[in-house]
Design a protein around this motif. Structure first.
Motif, PDB file in Angstrom:
ATOM      1  N   ARG A  73      -2.302  14.149  32.338  1.00 34.58           N
ATOM      2  CA  ARG A  73      -2.688  15.535  31.997  1.00 34.58           C
ATOM      3  C   ARG A  73      -1.903  16.087  30.811  1.00 34.58           C
ATOM      4  O   ARG A  73      -2.271  17.113  30.242  1.00 34.58           O
ATOM      5  CB  ARG A  73      -2.482  16.456  33.208  1.00 34.58           C
ATOM      6  CG  ARG A  73      -3.432  16.198  34.360  1.00 34.58           C
ATOM      7  CD  ARG A  73      -3.363  17.337  35.366  1.00 34.58           C
ATOM      8  NE  ARG A  73      -2.017  17.513  35.890  1.00 34.58           N
ATOM      9  CZ  ARG A  73      -1.557  16.947  37.004  1.00 34.58           C
ATOM     10  NH1 ARG A  73      -2.346  16.148  37.730  1.00 34.58           N
ATOM     11  NH2 ARG A  73      -0.312  17.159  37.415  1.00 34.58           N
ATOM     12  N   MET A  74      -0.820  15.438  30.483  1.00 34.06           N
ATOM     13  CA  MET A  74       0.072  15.966  29.442  1.00 34.06           C
ATOM     14  C   MET A  74      -0.636  16.047  28.088  1.00 34.06           C
ATOM     15  O   MET A  74      -1.269  15.104  27.642  1.00 34.06           O
ATOM     16  CB  MET A  74       1.318  15.081  29.316  1.00 34.06           C
ATOM     17  CG  MET A  74       2.324  15.583  28.267  1.00 34.06           C
ATOM     18  SD  MET A  74       3.757  14.499  28.140  1.00 34.06           S
ATOM     19  CE  MET A  74       4.570  14.795  29.707  1.00 34.06           C
ATOM     20  N   GLU A  75      -0.527  17.202  27.430  1.00 36.21           N
ATOM     21  CA  GLU A  75      -1.061  17.359  26.074  1.00 36.21           C
ATOM     22  C   GLU A  75      -0.022  16.841  25.087  1.00 36.21           C
ATOM     23  O   GLU A  75       1.058  17.416  24.936  1.00 36.21           O
ATOM     24  CB  GLU A  75      -1.370  18.835  25.781  1.00 36.21           C
ATOM     25  CG  GLU A  75      -2.048  19.053  24.441  1.00 36.21           C
ATOM     26  CD  GLU A  75      -2.443  20.509  24.217  1.00 36.21           C
ATOM     27  OE1 GLU A  75      -2.658  20.879  23.051  1.00 36.21           O
ATOM     28  OE2 GLU A  75      -2.513  21.263  25.213  1.00 36.21           O
ATOM     29  N   ARG A  76      -0.346  15.727  24.466  1.00 28.90           N
ATOM     30  CA  ARG A  76       0.638  15.035  23.625  1.00 28.90           C
ATOM     31  C   ARG A  76       0.856  15.783  22.309  1.00 28.90           C
ATOM     32  O   ARG A  76      -0.087  16.207  21.644  1.00 28.90           O
ATOM     33  CB  ARG A  76       0.182  13.608  23.318  1.00 28.90           C
ATOM     34  CG  ARG A  76      -0.033  12.737  24.573  1.00 28.90           C
ATOM     35  CD  ARG A  76       1.264  12.513  25.332  1.00 28.90           C
ATOM     36  NE  ARG A  76       1.069  11.749  26.546  1.00 28.90           N
ATOM     37  CZ  ARG A  76       1.402  10.455  26.679  1.00 28.90           C
ATOM     38  NH1 ARG A  76       1.915   9.799  25.647  1.00 28.90           N
ATOM     39  NH2 ARG A  76       1.213   9.834  27.823  1.00 28.90           N
ATOM     40  N   ILE A  77       2.107  15.937  21.955  1.00 27.74           N
ATOM     41  CA  ILE A  77       2.477  16.532  20.672  1.00 27.74           C
ATOM     42  C   ILE A  77       2.438  15.441  19.615  1.00 27.74           C
ATOM     43  O   ILE A  77       3.013  14.361  19.796  1.00 27.74           O
ATOM     44  CB  ILE A  77       3.879  17.165  20.737  1.00 27.74           C
ATOM     45  CG1 ILE A  77       3.915  18.290  21.781  1.00 27.74           C
ATOM     46  CG2 ILE A  77       4.317  17.675  19.365  1.00 27.74           C
ATOM     47  CD1 ILE A  77       5.296  18.834  22.050  1.00 27.74           C
ATOM     48  N   GLU A  78       1.736  15.696  18.503  1.00 27.81           N
ATOM     49  CA  GLU A  78       1.613  14.695  17.452  1.00 27.81           C
ATOM     50  C   GLU A  78       2.903  14.595  16.641  1.00 27.81           C
ATOM     51  O   GLU A  78       3.608  15.587  16.427  1.00 27.81           O
ATOM     52  CB  GLU A  78       0.459  15.046  16.516  1.00 27.81           C
ATOM     53  CG  GLU A  78      -0.912  14.985  17.150  1.00 27.81           C
ATOM     54  CD  GLU A  78      -2.015  15.282  16.157  1.00 27.81           C
ATOM     55  OE1 GLU A  78      -1.689  15.485  14.965  1.00 27.81           O
ATOM     56  OE2 GLU A  78      -3.178  15.317  16.565  1.00 27.81           O
ATOM     57  N   LEU A  79       3.171  13.395  16.199  1.00 27.01           N
ATOM     58  CA  LEU A  79       4.302  13.191  15.297  1.00 27.01           C
ATOM     59  C   LEU A  79       3.968  13.829  13.959  1.00 27.01           C
ATOM     60  O   LEU A  79       2.979  13.471  13.326  1.00 27.01           O
ATOM     61  CB  LEU A  79       4.568  11.700  15.101  1.00 27.01           C
ATOM     62  CG  LEU A  79       5.644  11.333  14.060  1.00 27.01           C
ATOM     63  CD1 LEU A  79       7.014  11.816  14.518  1.00 27.01           C
ATOM     64  CD2 LEU A  79       5.653   9.829  13.811  1.00 27.01           C
ATOM     65  N   LYS A 101      -0.195  11.060  37.170  1.00 25.02           N
ATOM     66  CA  LYS A 101      -1.156  12.124  36.900  1.00 25.02           C
ATOM     67  C   LYS A 101      -0.589  13.124  35.889  1.00 25.02           C
ATOM     68  O   LYS A 101      -1.308  13.656  35.048  1.00 25.02           O
ATOM     69  CB  LYS A 101      -1.541  12.825  38.189  1.00 25.02           C
ATOM     70  CG  LYS A 101      -2.413  11.968  39.108  1.00 25.02           C
ATOM     71  CD  LYS A 101      -2.748  12.707  40.386  1.00 25.02           C
ATOM     72  CE  LYS A 101      -3.620  11.835  41.294  1.00 25.02           C
ATOM     73  NZ  LYS A 101      -3.942  12.514  42.577  1.00 25.02           N
ATOM     74  N   MET A 102       0.711  13.387  36.009  1.00 24.38           N
ATOM     75  CA  MET A 102       1.350  14.318  35.062  1.00 24.38           C
ATOM     76  C   MET A 102       1.241  13.782  33.637  1.00 24.38           C
ATOM     77  O   MET A 102       0.941  14.523  32.694  1.00 24.38           O
ATOM     78  CB  MET A 102       2.816  14.507  35.442  1.00 24.38           C
ATOM     79  CG  MET A 102       3.552  15.516  34.541  1.00 24.38           C
ATOM     80  SD  MET A 102       5.324  15.517  34.818  1.00 24.38           S
ATOM     81  CE  MET A 102       5.780  13.990  34.024  1.00 24.38           C
ATOM     82  N   LEU A 103       1.471  12.460  33.468  1.00 23.10           N
ATOM     83  CA  LEU A 103       1.366  11.863  32.133  1.00 23.10           C
ATOM     84  C   LEU A 103      -0.068  11.922  31.612  1.00 23.10           C
ATOM     85  O   LEU A 103      -0.302  12.147  30.425  1.00 23.10           O
ATOM     86  CB  LEU A 103       1.839  10.410  32.164  1.00 23.10           C
ATOM     87  CG  LEU A 103       3.352  10.179  32.270  1.00 23.10           C
ATOM     88  CD1 LEU A 103       3.659   8.689  32.297  1.00 23.10           C
ATOM     89  CD2 LEU A 103       4.097  10.833  31.119  1.00 23.10           C
TER      90      LEU A 103
END
Length: 650
Positions: free
Chosen positions: A294-300, A290-292
């Motif tokens: 919900r995680m807001e991914r930082i773009e490369l 669930k944590m993954l």
């Protein structure tokens, strides 16, 4: 102030802007940048009200005015003199002036209180809008932008698109809108005009948004950079140099954050994979999943620092002298561009050819290329291969070819792999090379034409305005390409950053002669400024010397001459005092008339109104004439004082 809030705009299915916001303060100087096609001009048109946003708002005070210079103005037509076209910026002022004249005539025949009151109000408004000063302001701005005094009465229709754009720019500058929006204002200006515009805009009282590919211009002018990128506006509080450093810092921080997050994701995924089958860890595994989610991914972060890494070999090494011009002259009718002048391009030369429009830069480049007839001798050295780049090279591209086919047609001996690598250096990646020439933008076509010239294996390049139509990343690519180039070149450009980066020698045309400066463009600018000041000081000294008489040979003659000069000084001083007294009396009379004209009762007598106004105009002219006499007497007095001091010193 102007406020953009959550603005969105689409072109078909393409999202050009996605909920962007921007605040423009009263004195903001914003440089709007981004790659070609990012939407810079579209944002200006949205602000100007030419386009309607899909969502969001653009708000501004009711009295907020916007002036917009755009490339569409190149095609404007008018048979009026350009001075009149520029003054059309003040249509309301001229309407007021016409109504004042009409009312003055009507009052002489039909007096009414309503007309008197209207005339009083209109005259006050005409003065407040500086109606008397506007023609002189228009002439100063037009001449600052490169027009000659005799051009001001010529119709707009006889000028080329670039010169018409200057007239439209002058018109906007005269209007002084609350927000001045300029889309590539330096594209059609020569270096002197760009420098004049910089100085003018530095003093501009309102806000401005400038779209420009001239980083030197942006560095001098703006205090904020707004980059249009992937449908967003990224704001940097500084000039272009600050933007470059700050962007690198932000990218480094984003990369560090991205790498940290990726490491955390990997650790979490390893934990999930390791304990997924264990019932005792089920709750923890589900929590991690669930944590993954919900995680807001930082773009490369993208690596936008594309630099060319290709060598541009020359087919053969030329002799020491590539082209030698001897006693070259060139005229077009009565216009003399070159007169018995010499110049030589040597192996290793990287020459910036600069100067104002009309001085003969492009003509000289064509003479070097051998395509322009002239008087004199043009000698081409041993094993010299010339490649010439100008506007017609872009126009000569085959619109039916794709980019790669166009390069193959130009360089049949090169492999496809090499050509694709070369095109990658010019920002054409992957399937971009299969785009038809017909669908490319002006800047993209210019990059194709430049790639063809640089891959020709010529050992001498002649480049006429190669940075026109190029955005800043493309200019950087061209700079890298020329720095890697093994041959010599002569380049005409008004992009000062480009010239500084590529030149080791400067040519400029002065009074029909080709003159040379050994050094960079920046060193030339500093030297030229010193030379200009030195020439000014010499001219002033010569002017003083011309007023002085030859040295006297004896003490008696010196004393006699000193008495004559002192007598002349006293006469000049007395004349100045008389002029000052006369001026004071006339200025007091002018003040009294202005006070009289400000009273509503003054307009009760229509005949008197006409007579007083005529006297008032004559009074102003007399004051101007006396002021000119006073200034001339002051100069004479100063010259006499200098001569007296010299004689006393002897």
């Amino acid at each position: 102030m102007l406020n953009i809030q959550d603005l969105s705009y689409y072109i078909g299915d393409r999202v050009l802007y996605d909920k962007v916001s921007l605040h423009v303060g009263e004195r903001d100087r914003i440089g709007l940048i981004g790659v070609n096609g990012a939407g810079k001009s579209t944002l200006l048109r949205l602000i100007a009200g030419e386009y309607t946003p899909a969502a969001g708002t653009i708000t501004k005070p009711s009295d907020y005015t916007i002036g917009f210079l755009n490339q569409d103005m190149l095609s404007l037509e008018s048979h009026k003199p350009i001075r009149e076209v520029a003054l059309e910026a003040f249509a309301e002022v001229w309407q007021i002036e016409a109504r004042i004249k009409q009312l003055t005539q009507e009052l002489a025949e039909d007096y009414t209180e309503d007309k008197v009151q209207e005339l009083t109000q209109l005259q006050a408004r005409f003065e407040a809008m500086e109606g008397y000063r506007l023609p002189a302001q228009a002439e100063a701005i037009l001449e600052g932008l490169g027009f000659k005094t005799e051009d001001l009465q010529r119709p707009l229709s006889i000028f080329s698109g670039g010169w018409r754009m200057r007239v439209m720019l002058a018109k906007l500058l005269l209007q002084k809108p609350s927000l001045l929006m300029l889309d590539e204002p330096t594209n059609h200006l020569d270096l002197p005009s760009i420098q004049w515009l910089e100085q003018y805009l530095l003093q501009y009282p309102g806000a401005m948004i400038v779209v420009s590919h001239d980083r030197y211009f942006l560095n001098r002018l703006v205090n904020r950079i707004v980059e249009v990128r992937q449908g967003k506006l990224e704001i940097y509080e500084g000039n272009y140099d600050f933007y470059e450093k700050e962007k690198a810092t932000r990218r480094a921080l984003q990369m560090a954050a991205y790498e940290n997050q990726q490491e955390k994701i990997k650790q979490t995924e390893r934990f999930i994979e390791r304990f997924r089958a264990k019932a005792t860890k089920a709750r923890q595994v589900q929590s991690k999943i669930k944590m993954l989610e919900r995680m807001e991914r930082i773009e490369l972060p993208e690596n936008e620092q594309e630099t060319i890494r290709l060598k541009f070999p020359i087919a053969r090494t030329p002799g020491k002298e590539l082209i030698c011009l001897k006693q070259i002259s060139k005229r077009f009718g009565d216009l003399r561009l070159l007169e018995n002048t010499d110049a030589t391009v040597y192996r290793g030369d990287r020459i910036a050819l600069i100067g104002a429009n009309g001085k003969g830069k492009s003509t000289l480049l064509r003479i070097l290329a051998g395509t322009e007839p002239c008087e004199g001798i043009r000698e081409v050295g041993h094993q010299v291969d010339i490649a010439y780049y100008a506007q017609h090279q872009i126009e000569a591209l085959n619109l039916n070819n794709d980019i790669l086919s166009e390069m193959v047609r130009s360089c049949p001996q090169k492999t496809e792999s090499y050509l694709r690598s070369l095109l990658g250096g010019f920002l054409f990646h992957g399937d971009d090379v299969f785009k038809k020439i017909s669908v490319l933008s002006g800047g993209e076509r210019a990059r194709v034409a430049l790639a063809k010239v640089l891959s020709s294996e010529a050992n001498l390049l002649l480049l006429d305005e190669p940075t026109n139509h190029l955005d800043i990343p493309s200019v950087n690519v061209l700079i890298d390409a020329l720095q890697e180039y093994e041959g010599s070149y002569v380049a005409v450009s008004h992009d000062r950053h480009f010239l500084q980066a590529i030149a080791n020698k400067v040519w400029y045309i002065d009074n029909g002669k080709i003159k040379e400066f050994l050094g960079t463009y920046q060193e030339f600018e500093e030297w030229y400024a010193e030379e200009w000041l030195r020439a000014l000081a010499t001219a002033q000294a010569n002017a003083v010397a011309q007023t002085q008489t030859p040295a006297v040979s004896s003490n008696q003659e010196r004393r006699q001459r000193l008495k004559e000069l002192q007598r002349e000084w006293r006469r000049c001083q007395k004349t100045i005092e008389q002029l000052e007294a006369h001026l004071m009396a006339l200025e007091e009379e002018q003040k009294q008339i202005e006070m009289q004209m400000a009273q509503p009762a003054f307009y009760n007598d229509a005949t008197q109104v006409v007579a007083v106004q005529q006297h008032y105009e004559q009074l102003k002219k007399t004051i101007d004439d006396l002021m000119a006499q006073w200034e001339a007497q002051i100069q004479e007095l100063e010259a006499l004082e200098s001569q007296i001091q010299n004689l006393k010193g002897d």
